[in-house]
Scaffold this motif. Structure first.
Motif, mmCIF file in Angstrom:
data_model
loop_
_atom_site.group_PDB
_atom_site.id
_atom_site.type_symbol
_atom_site.label_atom_id
_atom_site.label_comp_id
_atom_site.label_asym_id
_atom_site.label_seq_id
_atom_site.Cartn_x
_atom_site.Cartn_y
_atom_site.Cartn_z
ATOM 1 N N LEU A 55 -56.533 125.371 -37.278
ATOM 2 C CA LEU A 55 -55.502 125.381 -38.325
ATOM 3 C C LEU A 55 -54.278 126.171 -37.880
ATOM 4 O O LEU A 55 -53.142 125.833 -38.208
ATOM 5 N N ASP A 56 -54.534 127.203 -37.083
ATOM 6 C CA ASP A 56 -53.450 127.995 -36.529
ATOM 7 C C ASP A 56 -52.572 127.116 -35.623
ATOM 8 O O ASP A 56 -51.338 127.105 -35.717
ATOM 9 N N LYS A 57 -53.229 126.350 -34.750
ATOM 10 C CA LYS A 57 -52.484 125.467 -33.846
ATOM 11 C C LYS A 57 -51.765 124.369 -34.635
ATOM 12 O O LYS A 57 -50.668 123.938 -34.271
ATOM 13 N N LEU A 58 -52.409 123.919 -35.722
ATOM 14 C CA LEU A 58 -51.799 122.852 -36.519
ATOM 15 C C LEU A 58 -50.523 123.357 -37.186
ATOM 16 O O LEU A 58 -49.494 122.672 -37.182
ATOM 17 N N SER A 59 -50.566 124.581 -37.732
ATOM 18 C CA SER A 59 -49.351 125.063 -38.405
ATOM 19 C C SER A 59 -48.231 125.272 -37.388
ATOM 20 O O SER A 59 -47.055 125.092 -37.714
ATOM 21 N N ALA A 60 -48.591 125.582 -36.142
ATOM 22 C CA ALA A 60 -47.551 125.712 -35.096
ATOM 23 C C ALA A 60 -46.950 124.355 -34.746
ATOM 24 O O ALA A 60 -45.828 124.266 -34.249
ATOM 25 N N GLN A 61 -47.693 123.262 -35.009
ATOM 26 C CA GLN A 61 -47.125 121.921 -34.822
ATOM 27 C C GLN A 61 -46.200 121.591 -35.988
ATOM 28 O O GLN A 61 -45.102 121.076 -35.809
ATOM 29 N N VAL A 62 -46.668 121.928 -37.196
ATOM 30 C CA VAL A 62 -45.911 121.574 -38.396
ATOM 31 C C VAL A 62 -44.596 122.346 -38.462
ATOM 32 O O VAL A 62 -43.539 121.781 -38.730
ATOM 33 N N ASN A 65 -48.250 116.788 -26.070
ATOM 34 C CA ASN A 65 -49.516 117.225 -25.475
ATOM 35 C C ASN A 65 -50.268 118.178 -26.403
ATOM 36 O O ASN A 65 -51.476 118.063 -26.581
ATOM 37 N N ASN A 66 -49.537 119.129 -27.009
ATOM 38 C CA ASN A 66 -50.203 120.089 -27.904
ATOM 39 C C ASN A 66 -50.815 119.397 -29.121
ATOM 40 O O ASN A 66 -51.923 119.709 -29.545
ATOM 41 N N LEU A 67 -50.070 118.424 -29.670
ATOM 42 C CA LEU A 67 -50.605 117.721 -30.843
ATOM 43 C C LEU A 67 -51.807 116.861 -30.441
ATOM 44 O O LEU A 67 -52.829 116.832 -31.135
ATOM 45 N N ASN A 68 -51.675 116.168 -29.305
ATOM 46 C CA ASN A 68 -52.777 115.303 -28.844
ATOM 47 C C ASN A 68 -54.065 116.095 -28.658
ATOM 48 O O ASN A 68 -55.098 115.759 -29.234
ATOM 49 N N VAL A 117 -58.799 117.898 -45.662
ATOM 50 C CA VAL A 117 -57.731 117.710 -46.651
ATOM 51 C C VAL A 117 -56.439 118.304 -46.083
ATOM 52 O O VAL A 117 -55.371 117.691 -46.116
ATOM 53 N N ILE A 118 -56.556 119.499 -45.479
ATOM 54 C CA ILE A 118 -55.366 120.152 -44.896
ATOM 55 C C ILE A 118 -54.861 119.339 -43.704
ATOM 56 O O ILE A 118 -53.672 119.015 -43.599
ATOM 57 N N VAL A 119 -55.796 118.966 -42.802
ATOM 58 C CA VAL A 119 -55.398 118.284 -41.558
ATOM 59 C C VAL A 119 -54.697 116.966 -41.870
ATOM 60 O O VAL A 119 -53.598 116.694 -41.360
ATOM 61 N N ILE A 120 -55.313 116.143 -42.735
ATOM 62 C CA ILE A 120 -54.740 114.811 -42.972
ATOM 63 C C ILE A 120 -53.391 114.933 -43.691
ATOM 64 O O ILE A 120 -52.422 114.257 -43.336
ATOM 65 N N LYS A 121 -53.308 115.845 -44.665
ATOM 66 C CA LYS A 121 -52.017 116.022 -45.365
ATOM 67 C C LYS A 121 -50.928 116.456 -44.383
ATOM 68 O O LYS A 121 -49.812 115.939 -44.407
ATOM 69 N N ASP A 122 -51.268 117.428 -43.519
ATOM 70 C CA ASP A 122 -50.274 117.922 -42.550
ATOM 71 C C ASP A 122 -49.825 116.814 -41.593
ATOM 72 O O ASP A 122 -48.642 116.686 -41.277
ATOM 73 N N LEU A 123 -50.790 116.018 -41.126
ATOM 74 C CA LEU A 123 -50.435 114.958 -40.166
ATOM 75 C C LEU A 123 -49.581 113.880 -40.838
ATOM 76 O O LEU A 123 -48.607 113.396 -40.253
ATOM 77 N N LEU A 124 -49.944 113.509 -42.072
ATOM 78 C CA LEU A 124 -49.129 112.510 -42.780
ATOM 79 C C LEU A 124 -47.725 113.064 -43.024
ATOM 80 O O LEU A 124 -46.721 112.346 -42.898
ATOM 81 N N GLY A 125 -47.655 114.373 -43.324
ATOM 82 C CA GLY A 125 -46.358 115.028 -43.516
ATOM 83 C C GLY A 125 -45.518 114.980 -42.242
ATOM 84 O O GLY A 125 -44.323 114.644 -42.272
ATOM 85 N N LEU A 126 -46.156 115.289 -41.109
ATOM 86 C CA LEU A 126 -45.442 115.244 -39.818
ATOM 87 C C LEU A 126 -44.879 113.852 -39.579
ATOM 88 O O LEU A 126 -43.769 113.685 -39.072
ATOM 89 N N CYS A 127 -45.680 112.844 -39.918
ATOM 90 C CA CYS A 127 -45.284 111.459 -39.671
ATOM 91 C C CYS A 127 -44.015 111.118 -40.468
ATOM 92 O O CYS A 127 -43.143 110.392 -39.995
ATOM 93 N N GLU A 128 -43.937 111.669 -41.676
ATOM 94 C CA GLU A 128 -42.744 111.429 -42.512
ATOM 95 C C GLU A 128 -41.535 112.173 -41.941
ATOM 96 O O GLU A 128 -40.432 111.654 -41.914
#
Length: 822
Positions: free
Chosen positions: A459-466, A474-477, A500-511
């Motif tokens: 989740l830490d790495k995910l928030s650094a992507q968001v 590469n980091n996201l992959n 729930v957090i991961v999918i919401k964040d990824l859909l958000g990134l896509c937008e």
């Protein structure tokens, strides 16, 4: 190289000529007149190219013809080679100038030894050791010869028989004391660096097989750790020897203290050489020219820990153990895949071992897998105590390095090429797939050991992507591949909270992200993650519906690889969650499949034919779900599967009907039009995939088109037959004829699939036999059987045989009407 040989080897040289001539007389190539050959070999001592040629011929001859050479000549050849080697390795100048030629000579000598030693040349080892004692330069080349000999006997699996290898192993073992004394003498007293280095390399080859006493009851380990390891010039060769020793696992327990001593001594010296700091190690590897040393360090630690970890899991050795682990994790963080693979191999074993310990102790069973002798290891107590030992910092770093380096799973088709463009993967990389599987296993073990830690890192790495601080493809992959890889390692509750957090964040990134390439990368990651978590999707209809609609959106995305992945993921989810799509869900007017069937033309409008086939297979797969009474809203009506299938097939069926209608008006113009032929192949393939997925229910679709199928088959059978009659046998190569054959093949495949899938309740085999067999067994010239019989070999379709063998296996062969026999 114009030196002539010493007097006295002229006779030996003529033996060499004889042997070479012999080799050529019996070689499969045209024979060279022996006179010419002798002249060539007589130039042996004069002209370099001739000498190399001479050696090559000689080497071949020794391999294949040695046994037929008279004894006297064998002796002559041996003497010649030995004298020549001595001449070439007696002084530094000559040895440096003749390096290549000398190493070829050494190989020839080892070739002779494979025939002659130990039976016909028992004193060889004594001779080579005695000669080495007298002259350090000579000794250096002799070490090369001994190294080659050890490799031939213990490593190379070639022409030697097992019995011969066994004899040579025994001989080497019994004479090894002399070789060992020579090595020891050199290591203790020589001042010649190149000799010391080759001796260490030779010793490393020996360490795999010599009696253990030479290793553990001599000063060898001490010499390696304290004399050679600290000196840069000998460091790599010394580490290679120590790694060989560290990996020895089958030994009596009385040697355990020696292993502990080896490790402690090694750590003391290593502390003076380099610190276990990732940056320092990475710099040494990348720019400091210490690439080999860092790799060897990784091999040393992983070998030692694999075999002897438990010996140093004791309170007194714990600081050294943890320091060693820090080196290994530091090296794992060096950005280079080759080094990482060495470390990964160990972390995989380590995670498995810790997990086994914990579960064994947790369930009250006996001790964990005992890797490398318990010794004092038992002092560390149960699996939990072991886990605590590594928990503080080490395991978090291991998890992080796994997540940051995660390899690409097979399902991901969107990749970055060498020029930094995002493209569709052309070819599967089996090495990467294997690496992914190893990493996935390791990460699953590590997650079981501490789920919260894995989740926190991810989740830490995910928030650094968001928030964009560490945004990169590469980091996201790697993060998403790691998230997908641990599916099943958490409880359902944990999984829900996390996803729930991961999918919401990824859909958000896509937008939020702009740019085609960015969107493609994010899309591929969303698809991979959701495809890995069917349990979560089954439990959360709203998420499942959102995800599937997102996949339909991606089916219009023309970026290479995205549509393919969208169709593949849709198929994967349809398989895993089919009941959810065919039963009524909360707050929905009808089951999802009903809505889907109406949306088909819209969804597939941008797809390629092969993607359309996958789409239809996925939708049909949903309809194969039989238990329509459970899994939906209570009291809802079960789905009418037949009606639904008809609605789903609306588009291909109307295209088919249109073609048949045109053919009714103008047969040849319609069916001989290449465009129509291509369209028919596509339609038939769609039907075949639907039939595969939906099973017996397909009978409702087949009953509508069966007569058409047989008529189309007969029409094309006649067209191909005519073409070959009128234009000769080569007509089968024409494009239109090939295309017509494709239609026939697809019809045969469709019927084969249906017969294979037939069964209760919709398509009982007896009923299928009655409706299909009369046509398949008809004797007309253009029926399936008649046409196969009249066709030339080049256009007989093997699919015909598959169809009949399937029918024989699956259908009852007596019809109720009496006389129908296959």
């Amino acid at each position: 190289g114009h030196e002539r040989h010493h007097g006295g080897d002229g006779g030996d040289l003529s033996c060499v000529c004889e042997l070479s001539a012999l080799a050529h007389r019996t070689s499969p190539h045209p024979p060279t007149p022996p006179r010419v050959l002798r002249a060539a070999v007589a130039l042996f001592a004069r002209n370099r190219p001739h000498q190399f040629l001479g050696l090559q011929i000689l080497n071949e001859a020794i391999k294949t013809r040695w046994k037929v050479v008279p004894e006297e000549q064998r002796q002559g050849i041996k003497n010649y080679i030995v004298q020549k080697i001595i001449t070439l390795s007696s002084s530094d100048e000559v040895m440096a100038a003749e390096k290549q030629f000398l190493s070829k000579m050494n190989l020839v000598l080892v070739g002779i030894l494979k025939h002659e030693w130990p039976h016909h040349w028992p004193e060889f080892i004594t001779e080579i050791v005695n000669a080495s004692m007298s002259n350090e330069i000579l000794c250096e080349n002799n070490m090369h010869i001994l190294k080659l000999l050890s490799e031939e006997v213990f490593e190379v699996k070639d022409q030697m028989t097992t019995a011969k290898t066994k004899t040579m192993k025994e001989a080497l073992n019994s004479e090894f004391v002399k070789i060992f004394q020579l090595c020891e003498m050199v290591l203790n007293s020589s001042q010649r660096p190149s000799l010391l280095n080759v001796t260490l390399q030779t010793l490393q080859r020996f360490l795999t097989w010599i009696p253990l006493g030479y290793i553990f009851e001599t000063s060898l380990i001490n010499l390696l750790t304290t004399k050679f390891f600290p000196v840069p010039m000998f460091r790599n060769a010394a580490v290679e020897c120590l790694t060989e020793i560290a990996g020895l696992s089958e030994h009596p327990p009385e040697y355990d203290p020696v292993f502990v001593q080896l490790f402690m001594s090694f750590m003391t010296q290593l502390d003076q050489i380099v610190q276990p700091d990732t940056q320092v190690l990475a710099n040494a590897y990348m720019d400091g020219g210490e690439e080999t040393f860092i790799k060897l360090l990784a091999l040393f630690f992983s070998s030692f820990f694999k075999s002897h970890l438990r010996l140093i899991e004791t309170p007194e050795h714990q600081p050294a153990l943890m320091q060693g682990m820090l080196y290994l994790i530091g090296i794992s963080e060096v950005p280079d895949n080759e080094v990482f693979m060495i470390c990964l191999d160990y972390w995989h074993i380590f995670a498995n071992d810790l997990y086994s310990s914990e579960t064994a102790f947790g369930s009250g069973a006996g001790g964990p897998l005992n890797l490398g002798g318990m010794g004092n290891g038992a002092a560390m107590g149960g699996g939990n105590a072991r886990k605590q030992l590594y928990q503080q910092e080490l395991l978090t770093r291991v998890r992080t390095v796994m997540i940051s380096n995660m390899a690409k799973p097979e399902e991901v088709l969107v990749v970055e090429d060498d020029d930094g463009n995002v493209v569709r993967e052309i070819q599967k990389d089996t090495e990467v797939i294997a690496q992914y599987k190893t990493m996935r296993e390791a990460l699953v073990y590590l997650t079981h050991l501490n789920y919260d830690d894995t989740e926190a890192i991810m989740l830490d790495k995910l928030s650094a992507q968001v928030d964009g601080t560490h945004w990169s493809w590469n980091n996201l992959n790697t993060l998403c591949w790691a998230i997908g890889s641990i599916s099943g390692a958490m409880s359902e509750e944990e999984e829900k909270r996390f996803l729930v957090i991961v999918i919401k964040d990824l859909l958000g990134l896509c937008e939020d992200k702009r740019g085609k390439d960015n969107k493609a990368v994010i899309a591929s990651n969303i698809m991979y993650v959701v495809g890995q978590y069917p349990r979560f999707l089954r439990a959360h209809w709203k998420f499942l519906k959102t995800v599937v609609n997102k996949l339909f959106e991606f089916m219009h995305e023309l970026h290479p690889g995205v549509q393919d992945m969208a169709c593949d993921t849709f198929l994967k989810i349809a398989h895993k969650c089919k009941r959810k799509f065919v039963t009524l869900q909360q707050n929905e007017p009808a089951p999802f499949i009903v809505e889907l069937a109406q949306m088909v033309p819209n969804i597939i409008s941008h797809l390629q034919p092969h993607q359309i086939h996958t789409f239809y297979e996925a939708a049909a797969c949903m309809l194969s779900e039989r238990s329509l009474t459970t899994g939906g809203v209570a009291g809802s009506q079960p789905l009418e599967r037949e009606v639904c299938l008809e609605s789903l097939m609306n588009l291909p069926n109307s295209t088919w009907a249109q073609i048949m209608q045109q053919a009714g008006v103008n047969l040849e113009e319609t069916f001989n039009n290449p465009e129509t032929v291509r369209e028919l192949v596509k339609l038939l393939k769609t039907n075949q995939r639907v039939c595969t997925a939906v099973g017996p229910l397909y009978i409702h679709q087949l009953s509508k088109t069966y007569t058409d199928l047989i008529n189309v088959y007969k029409y094309y059978a006649d067209q191909i037959h005519l073409a070959i009659q009128n234009q000769g046998e080569d007509a089968y190569r024409h494009a239109l004829v090939k295309a017509m054959r494709s239609v026939k093949k697809e019809i045969l495949r469709l019927l084969t699939t249906f017969i294979n899938k037939c069964g209760e309740p919709e398509a009982p085999p007896a009923m299928v036999a009655n409706s299909i067999l009369p046509e398949l067994l008809a004797p007309d010239m253009n029926s399936v059987l008649g046409d196969y019989n009249r066709s030339i070999a080049q256009v007989r379709d093997p699919e015909v045989l598959t169809l009949y063998s399937t029918a024989i296996a699956k259908l009852p062969m007596q019809s109720n009407g009496g006389g129908l026999m296959a």
